[in-house]
Design a protein around this motif. Sequence first.
Motif, PDB file in Angstrom:
ATOM      1  N   TYR A   1       0.887  -1.280   0.081  1.00 41.07           N
ATOM      2  CA  TYR A   1      -0.441   0.198  -0.032  1.00 41.07           C
ATOM      3  C   TYR A   1       0.450   1.179   0.031  1.00 41.07           C
ATOM      4  N   MET A   2       2.147   1.087   0.891  1.00 42.92           N
ATOM      5  CA  MET A   2       2.914   2.375   0.194  1.00 42.92           C
ATOM      6  C   MET A   2       3.818   2.067  -0.026  1.00 42.92           C
ATOM      7  N   GLY A   3       4.631   1.241  -0.135  1.00 45.31           N
ATOM      8  CA  GLY A   3       5.928   0.608  -1.029  1.00 45.31           C
ATOM      9  C   GLY A   3       5.293   1.275  -2.185  1.00 45.31           C
ATOM     10  N   TYR A   4       4.390   0.418  -3.032  1.00 45.45           N
ATOM     11  CA  TYR A   4       3.923   0.791  -4.165  1.00 45.45           C
ATOM     12  C   TYR A   4       4.703   2.140  -5.000  1.00 45.45           C
ATOM     13  N   ALA A   5       3.963   2.597  -3.955  1.00 42.47           N
ATOM     14  CA  ALA A   5       3.229   4.082  -4.573  1.00 42.47           C
ATOM     15  C   ALA A   5       5.218   5.378  -4.238  1.00 42.47           C
ATOM     16  N   LEU A   6       5.856   5.084  -3.237  1.00 42.13           N
ATOM     17  CA  LEU A   6       6.643   5.655  -2.712  1.00 42.13           C
ATOM     18  C   LEU A   6       8.395   5.284  -3.716  1.00 42.13           C
ATOM     19  N   THR A   7       7.491   3.796  -3.980  1.00 36.77           N
ATOM     20  CA  THR A   7       9.318   2.949  -4.819  1.00 36.77           C
ATOM     21  C   THR A   7       9.055   4.469  -6.190  1.00 36.77           C
ATOM     22  N   GLU A   8       7.925   3.739  -6.983  1.00 36.45           N
ATOM     23  CA  GLU A   8       7.220   4.291  -8.434  1.00 36.45           C
ATOM     24  C   GLU A   8       8.132   6.118  -8.094  1.00 36.45           C
ATOM     25  N   ALA A   9       7.402   6.597  -7.321  1.00 32.91           N
ATOM     26  CA  ALA A   9       7.832   8.058  -7.294  1.00 32.91           C
ATOM     27  C   ALA A   9       9.145   8.171  -7.147  1.00 32.91           C
TER      28      ALA A   9
ATOM     29  N   LEU B   1      -4.407   2.821  -5.925  1.00 32.12           N
ATOM     30  CA  LEU B   1      -4.034   2.388  -4.521  1.00 32.12           C
ATOM     31  C   LEU B   1      -3.353   2.828  -3.374  1.00 32.12           C
ATOM     32  N   ALA B   2      -2.452   3.752  -4.009  1.00 30.43           N
ATOM     33  CA  ALA B   2      -1.519   5.242  -2.747  1.00 30.43           C
ATOM     34  C   ALA B   2      -2.629   5.565  -1.498  1.00 30.43           C
ATOM     35  N   PRO B   3      -3.474   6.862  -2.331  1.00 31.53           N
ATOM     36  CA  PRO B   3      -4.711   7.353  -1.403  1.00 31.53           C
ATOM     37  C   PRO B   3      -5.506   6.271  -0.513  1.00 31.53           C
ATOM     38  N   VAL B   4      -6.298   5.597  -1.397  1.00 30.54           N
ATOM     39  CA  VAL B   4      -7.306   4.702  -0.867  1.00 30.54           C
ATOM     40  C   VAL B   4      -6.848   4.001   0.643  1.00 30.54           C
ATOM     41  N   SER B   5      -4.848   3.108   0.620  1.00 29.33           N
ATOM     42  CA  SER B   5      -4.704   2.631   1.824  1.00 29.33           C
ATOM     43  C   SER B   5      -4.478   3.679   2.604  1.00 29.33           C
ATOM     44  N   MET B   6      -3.272   4.818   2.295  1.00 29.74           N
ATOM     45  CA  MET B   6      -3.074   5.455   3.458  1.00 29.74           C
ATOM     46  C   MET B   6      -4.621   6.242   3.947  1.00 29.74           C
ATOM     47  N   VAL B   7      -5.492   6.784   2.879  1.00 29.10           N
ATOM     48  CA  VAL B   7      -6.805   6.854   4.953  1.00 29.10           C
ATOM     49  C   VAL B   7      -7.980   5.652   4.617  1.00 29.10           C
ATOM     50  N   LEU B   8      -7.558   4.506   4.360  1.00 29.58           N
ATOM     51  CA  LEU B   8      -7.609   3.378   5.466  1.00 29.58           C
ATOM     52  C   LEU B   8      -6.705   2.826   6.561  1.00 29.58           C
TER      53      LEU B   8
END
Length: 302
Positions: free
Chosen positions: A110-118, A193-200
């Motif tokens: 949830y966090m790792g995908y967004a952070l790694t891609e950025a 994926l990233a925003p929804v997972s972090m809101v969750l």
Amino acid sequence: MALVFEQVLLLFLFVTIGWVLCRTRVVNGEQSGILSRLLVYLFFPCKVFRTFAEDLTLPFLAEHWQIPVIAFAVTAVCAVVMHFAAKLMTKQAYERSIIEYSLVVPNYAYMGYALTEAILGTEGLVSYMLFTLPVTVYIYTVGFSLLTKRGFSPKKLLNPVTVALVLGITFMLTGLRLPPLLSSALQKASACLAPVSMVLTGIVIAGFPLTDMLKNKKVYLVSAFRLLILPLAVGGILSLFCDSRTVAVAVLLYALPCGLNTVVFPRLIGEDCRLGAGLALVSCLFSCITIPLISGIFQMGG
């Protein structure tokens, strides 16, 4: 380092939004189940399928075949070491299971995908996903057994994420391509994926009293291992014989905060979820400082 700090802060902003929404009763903890299902059955599989089907190539896989091999070795060693480390941190059996799981499994998807891609771009994300394959296997074998007090069932490996993974690799190997409309739909679903997972994450954390989570000394000890000791140890050792890409994805993986399964899985069997929620909260808070710090040490990001 500035880029890393900005990306971590952005993700934490969505955590805060989820926490505020829950605390102000705009949403409640029970409604978070809807977000969980969307993540597990839609957004997460779409991201996995799209990355492997459209971004992974045979030349890339042939050049970087060693990444999953090294990852399996690192995960195995980490699992053994953290099993004994958890025993030193608490005498309570189920607390040991939560701590052991949290030290082996970070919030890698949830966090790792967004952070790694950025930070590392599309190719970096592909390498990262290859490196996280053994972590996925651990979650649905040893991890599930630890947190639910049940034996391993092969059926647990048949889930939306592994199905999306197999289909994505199949498309990559065969050269199949989705129609433009479906490809565009996958891209838009993946972006959720990233925003929804972090809101969750924020909603789940808000379901527990802050004082109960913050006064437990164990959460700080585990968070220190999770956020500092593990990434420094893994990165330092791999730097001796691995290329910079492998080191980068490994460091990012092990620098991530604790995930939510230590809240979700215990709920299945009626166990106390406060320790897992505390680990998610404290590690997420401190990761805003530690991830940029670790990234700076290993010279990642701008």
